[in-house]
Design an enzyme around this catalytic site. Sequence first.
Site, PDB file in Angstrom:
ATOM      1  N   GLU A  98      21.237  40.238 103.257  1.00 22.92           N
ATOM      2  CA  GLU A  98      22.618  40.538 103.617  1.00 22.92           C
ATOM      3  C   GLU A  98      23.045  41.761 102.804  1.00 22.92           C
ATOM      4  OE1 GLU A  98      25.551  37.452 102.944  1.00 22.92           O
ATOM      5  OE2 GLU A  98      27.149  38.787 103.663  1.00 22.92           O
TER       6      GLU A  98
ATOM      7  N   ARG B  70      12.773  29.516  95.216  1.00 19.14           N
ATOM      8  CA  ARG B  70      13.255  30.801  94.711  1.00 19.14           C
ATOM      9  C   ARG B  70      12.508  31.174  93.451  1.00 19.14           C
ATOM     10  NH1 ARG B  70      18.426  31.688  97.012  1.00 19.14           N
ATOM     11  NH2 ARG B  70      18.972  33.354  95.593  1.00 19.14           N
TER      12      ARG B  70
ATOM     13  N   LYS C 136      23.672  37.631  93.566  1.00 13.69           N
ATOM     14  CA  LYS C 136      24.395  38.892  93.772  1.00 13.69           C
ATOM     15  C   LYS C 136      25.814  38.807  93.238  1.00 13.69           C
ATOM     16  CE  LYS C 136      22.340  39.362  97.982  1.00 13.69           C
ATOM     17  NZ  LYS C 136      22.307  39.708  99.395  1.00 13.69           N
TER      18      LYS C 136
HETATM   19  P1  ATP Z   1      21.732  35.933  96.294  1.00 17.06           P
HETATM   20  O1  ATP Z   1      21.894  34.493  95.928  1.00 17.06           O
HETATM   21  O2  ATP Z   1      21.148  36.762  95.234  1.00 17.06           O
HETATM   22  O3  ATP Z   1      22.959  36.522  96.893  1.00 17.06           O
HETATM   23  P2  ATP Z   1      20.733  35.615  98.920  1.00 17.06           P
HETATM   24  O4  ATP Z   1      19.738  34.589  99.299  1.00 17.06           O
HETATM   25  O5  ATP Z   1      22.136  35.354  99.348  1.00 17.06           O
HETATM   26  O6  ATP Z   1      20.597  35.912  97.404  1.00 17.06           O
HETATM   27  P3  ATP Z   1      19.948  37.468 100.896  1.00 17.06           P
HETATM   28  O7  ATP Z   1      20.307  38.896 101.008  1.00 17.06           O
HETATM   29  O8  ATP Z   1      20.502  36.528 101.885  1.00 17.06           O
HETATM   30  O9  ATP Z   1      20.347  37.030  99.447  1.00 17.06           O
HETATM   31  O10 ATP Z   1      18.370  37.280 100.781  1.00 17.06           O
HETATM   32  C1  ATP Z   1      17.459  37.885 101.634  1.00 17.06           C
HETATM   33  C2  ATP Z   1      16.173  37.123 101.578  1.00 17.06           C
HETATM   34  O11 ATP Z   1      15.657  37.090 100.257  1.00 17.06           O
HETATM   35  C3  ATP Z   1      16.383  35.686 102.014  1.00 17.06           C
HETATM   36  O12 ATP Z   1      15.335  35.330 102.890  1.00 17.06           O
HETATM   37  C4  ATP Z   1      16.312  34.915 100.732  1.00 17.06           C
HETATM   38  O13 ATP Z   1      15.820  33.627 100.959  1.00 17.06           O
HETATM   39  C5  ATP Z   1      15.376  35.759  99.871  1.00 17.06           C
HETATM   40  N1  ATP Z   1      15.686  35.578  98.447  1.00 17.06           N
HETATM   41  C6  ATP Z   1      16.871  35.771  97.841  1.00 17.06           C
HETATM   42  N2  ATP Z   1      16.805  35.440  96.542  1.00 17.06           N
HETATM   43  C7  ATP Z   1      15.535  35.030  96.308  1.00 17.06           C
HETATM   44  C8  ATP Z   1      14.829  34.539  95.156  1.00 17.06           C
HETATM   45  N3  ATP Z   1      15.426  34.424  93.973  1.00 17.06           N
HETATM   46  N4  ATP Z   1      13.523  34.227  95.290  1.00 17.06           N
HETATM   47  C9  ATP Z   1      12.916  34.357  96.483  1.00 17.06           C
HETATM   48  N5  ATP Z   1      13.516  34.794  97.596  1.00 17.06           N
HETATM   49  C10 ATP Z   1      14.804  35.130  97.530  1.00 17.06           C
HETATM   50 MG    MG Z   2      21.950  34.720 101.621  1.00 21.13          MG
END
Ligand code: ATP
Ligand code: MG
Length: 560
Positions: free
Chosen positions: A33, A259, A269
């Site tokens: 995102e 994760r 984020k």
């Molecule tokens: P954040 O909690 O940092 O905002 P998010 O999951 O909301 O992370 P996205 O932009 O939606 O961020 O993530 C894009 C992709 O990266 C998704 O498929 C998510 O599952 C993966 N991802 C995000 N954080 C991690 C992590 N710590 N380890 C592995 N994969 C991750």
């Molecule tokens: Mg997300």
Amino acid sequence: MSETPSRDFIRQIIHDDLESGKHSEIVTRFPPEPNGHLHIGHVMSICLNFGVAAENGGRTYLRLDDTNPGKESKEYVDAIKNDVHWLGFDWEDRLTHASDYFGELYESASRLIESGGAYVDSLSADEIREHRGTLTEPGRNSPYRDRSVEENMDLFRRMREGEFGDGEHVLRARIDMSSPNMNLRDPALYRIRHIEHQNAGDEWCIYPMYDFAHTMSDAYEHITHSLCTLEFEDHRPLYDWFLDQLEPPHRPRQIEFSRLNLAYAVTSKRKLNALVEEGIVSGWDDPRMPTIAGMRRRGYPVASLREFVARAGVTKKDKLIEMGVMENCVRETLGEQAERRMGVLRPLKVVLTNYAQDQVEMMEAMNHPARPELGTREMPFSRELYIERDDFMEDAPRKFFRLKPGGEVRLRFGYIIRCDDIVRNESGEVVELHCSYDPDTRSGTGSSDRKVKGTIHWVSCEHAIDASVRLYDRLFTVVNPNAESDFHSVLNAQSLETVEAKLEPSLGELPVGQAVQFERLGYFCADEKDDAPAARVLNRIVTLRDSWAKLEKQAMQEQG
Ligand code: ATP
Ligand code: MG
């Protein structure tokens, strides 16, 4: 050092699906995102999605999951593209946005309405929450749940046309208000938001919700394996419900993995954004940040990041990986690549009293001890030199083999010197050492085979380059700052120290992006933002040894 992904459970599933003929081609996507910069957790997801496809001759989409206008921006979109490319992955012509599919999504939602799978609800947000029930109590049906298909179609069309204000209606899936899985209690599919979208402009005033948009985007792109993190496990029944209802020609399969969390760092984020907004760090690319931009600016090589996530592996078990593991990957990569140089971080002046006033000798120095093909360079040696303040000790213990009063030490690629006198300032601090050198001991060519126990680095005062060097440490004082209710209380106040350093002259030409090892000190690079030829600013990438190893091991064990 190699990056050989062993067959983790996801690679095993993909392998089996190819073997059995379920799929002839693997298609994956990385769906960030654009509401912030990418971090080390995303590196794992990028390497996994692009990696498994590439290993099997498949394809990967970079899909910007932009269903939440207001929080998302073009700036983040550009940064994400840049970061993925920098990591060495290429989506070719497969850059997409969830917003590219707003038309298809609207169609799919309309089909759901037609088949009785969705309805327009006119309860307020509070009322909807109140009807939802709890984990122990079932929810209650909305009074609008039984609207006719015609009425729902009409309302949905008018929602789209902008007849209603934000929150007046929502489109919901009609599933089961008493399901033990809260995600199945008639989740929202569309909401009204009169707000401009960074990609779609003002074409829409209704926006699809994440679960619906994500599932259907996977289907439209013919994704075979939709890889996501464990928190979406409870959403999988909904994912499958959408696919059962709409029966797209290609049915993706969602698979969850745990994760990746890095010790001493936050990787959400929201928290990273707070660090930036509150000025605790200088920006998303502050070299202490676990963002891709920060790690790049810090000087971490791409190969070390990829090696790090390969070592972390893909599992179903939550993991918190030691920062030491990351730093070892950086050391291993740089140890091989980086040329050696000399830099003095906390200078103490040494005057060689028996060395001629205007004499300058050029000393030949190896660029890499294990790679002779990298050649040598010349370092000017003169009467006045800088050495590391820590390499001198006045009341030294017997085992101190560097410089002490009356003691001898070898200057690397130079001579053996002896400390004869200490010069102090008014407050008694040591400001200069008077030493004498032994002309028979020049490195390589010296006629004497005299040996001393210690060897230290140095630079010539007259020829030295002034530089600001930034020394970084962990941003937090505890292994898992994510677990703190308020991360402010566990910030490491000493995470950045700037020292005025003296460097050997060849470092005047060090290009940005090239790492060097300062002998005995660590790896350094010019800062991509603040460095200028006239005023060098360097970052310490990592120290030569892991001074945190013991502490970190212990803290991780206490964590369990
Ligand atoms: P954040 O909690 O940092 O905002 P998010 O999951 O909301 O992370 P996205 O932009 O939606 O961020 O993530 C894009 C992709 O990266 C998704 O498929 C998510 O599952 C993966 N991802 C995000 N954080 C991690 C992590 N710590 N380890 C592995 N994969 C991750
Ligand atoms: Mg997300």
